[in-house]
Design a protein around this motif. Structure first.
Motif, short mmCIF file in Angstrom:
data_model
loop_
_atom_site.label_atom_id
_atom_site.label_comp_id
_atom_site.label_asym_id
_atom_site.label_seq_id
_atom_site.Cartn_x
_atom_site.Cartn_y
_atom_site.Cartn_z
N LEU A 1 0.99 4.34 8.92
CA LEU A 1 1.66 5.52 8.39
C LEU A 1 1.88 5.39 6.88
O LEU A 1 1.69 6.36 6.13
CB LEU A 1 2.99 5.73 9.10
CG LEU A 1 3.82 6.93 8.67
CD1 LEU A 1 3.09 8.23 8.97
CD2 LEU A 1 5.18 6.92 9.36
N ALA A 2 2.26 4.21 6.42
CA ALA A 2 2.48 4.00 4.99
C ALA A 2 1.18 4.20 4.21
O ALA A 2 1.17 4.80 3.13
CB ALA A 2 3.03 2.60 4.75
N GLU A 3 0.07 3.72 4.75
CA GLU A 3 -1.22 3.88 4.08
C GLU A 3 -1.63 5.35 4.03
O GLU A 3 -2.14 5.84 3.01
CB GLU A 3 -2.29 3.06 4.80
CG GLU A 3 -2.08 1.56 4.71
CD GLU A 3 -3.15 0.78 5.47
OE1 GLU A 3 -4.17 1.40 5.83
OE2 GLU A 3 -2.96 -0.42 5.70
N VAL A 4 -1.41 6.07 5.12
CA VAL A 4 -1.74 7.50 5.17
C VAL A 4 -0.86 8.27 4.19
O VAL A 4 -1.34 9.13 3.44
CB VAL A 4 -1.57 8.03 6.60
CG1 VAL A 4 -1.60 9.56 6.64
CG2 VAL A 4 -2.66 7.46 7.51
N HIS A 5 0.43 7.95 4.19
CA HIS A 5 1.36 8.61 3.28
C HIS A 5 0.92 8.40 1.82
O HIS A 5 0.87 9.35 1.03
CB HIS A 5 2.76 8.05 3.50
CG HIS A 5 3.83 8.73 2.72
ND1 HIS A 5 5.04 8.12 2.45
CD2 HIS A 5 3.88 9.94 2.11
CE1 HIS A 5 5.79 8.95 1.74
NE2 HIS A 5 5.10 10.05 1.51
N ASN A 6 0.58 7.18 1.46
CA ASN A 6 0.16 6.89 0.10
C ASN A 6 -1.14 7.62 -0.25
O ASN A 6 -1.32 8.04 -1.40
CB ASN A 6 -0.02 5.38 -0.09
CG ASN A 6 1.31 4.65 -0.18
OD1 ASN A 6 2.31 5.22 -0.61
ND2 ASN A 6 1.33 3.39 0.24
#
Length: 287
Positions: free
Chosen positions: A197-202
């Protein structure tokens, strides 16, 4: 086999800056995009059929205990939006007691119209919900509400109707920004897929920044695929905000307060924010 993250995408041009440079190839078989109109995405999110995506801010409020908003992502405007229009056979000052047809693709904007006409104009209105086909909507109604590309195309066709931008009306009466969609994630996904999720958000944030720095490729894309004048598209995207800072949050929380006052929501909602690293904050209206 179900992919790790099912990501919603609104079928309107207003979200394209967040998706245009999204590096989907980085995630191989980990993510799946599900493209639908806002009302359908809202329902899919509530049923657990998608994990995150831009849902109507009104739908977020309805399910606030189950969702968290991704930091710094929204579809907002501080005034004119350019894709949320009330088309009326007569001036808005003469709509008391009127019948208004509402698009069936929206949640936030239909309730925004109810707030504006009830709270600020003190009107009694009869509402019906229909498919977003302007001619059909106006066959028996005095006015019709369209959103997104349906609204843009209807304005482009012209005509002798009175046309009102709801973002502009909201700002005139309140002085606030208005947020129409926020990128929400179901809370159970946070624990299961926080790293992805953090990678997608970034990647979403990077797409937003790159589009802002160099909007020309996006303008060329929408001109090619949706028609219209490039300058009109440039003005449209310049008027939209895809951030979710204090200005956007304060305006949205006031909208929630108004909706609760009219019984459209059971109570004013708050917004929980999540960002990479797992930091989570709660936002309340302080002024």
């Amino acid at each position: 086999m179900q992919k790790s993250l099912r990501i919603g995408q609104i079928l309107y041009t207003n979200v394209l800056p967040v998706y245009f440079y999204f590096q989907q190839e980085r995630f191989e078989d980990q993510i799946e995009f599900i493209r639908q109109v806002p009302a359908t995405l809202n329902q899919a999110m509530a049923r657990g059929e998608i994990d995150l995506g831009p849902i109507s801010s009104f739908s977020y409020a309805e399910h606030a205990s189950r969702y968290v908003a991704l930091a710094d992502l929204s579809v907002s405007a501080n005034g004119r939006v350019g894709s949320l229009f009330l088309f009326s056979k007569k001036p808005i000052e003469q709509l008391n007691g009127a019948k208004i047809a509402l698009t069936n693709t929206s949640a936030t904007t239909v309730n925004l119209l109810k707030i504006i006409l009830s709270k600020f104009y003190d009107y009694e209105i009869s509402y019906v919900t229909q498919e977003p086909i302007l001619a059909d909507m106006l066959r028996e109604a005095d006015a019709a509400l369209l959103i997104g590309d349906d609204a843009i195309q209807a304005v482009r066709r012209g005509g002798d109707l009175h046309v009102y931008d709801l973002g502009e009306l909201w700002h005139q009466f309140t002085g606030y920004s208005m947020t129409f969609a926020i990128w929400a994630v179901r809370k159970e996904v946070l624990a299961e897929q926080s790293e992805l999720l953090a990678e997608v958000h970034n990647s979403f944030l990077a797409s937003k920044r790159k589009t802002r720095e160099n909007p020309a490729p996006l303008i060329d894309y929408v001109h090619t695929h949706f028609g219209g004048d490039k300058q009109e598209w440039a003005q449209y995207f310049q008027g939209l905000q895809h951030d979710f800072g204090d200005v956007q949050r304060i305006g949205l929380l006031y909208y929630y307060r108004c909706a609760a006052e009219l019984g459209l929501l059971p109570a004013p909602a708050t917004v929980d924010l999540w960002q990479a690293g797992g930091r989570q904050t709660n936002t309340t209206l302080t002024r």
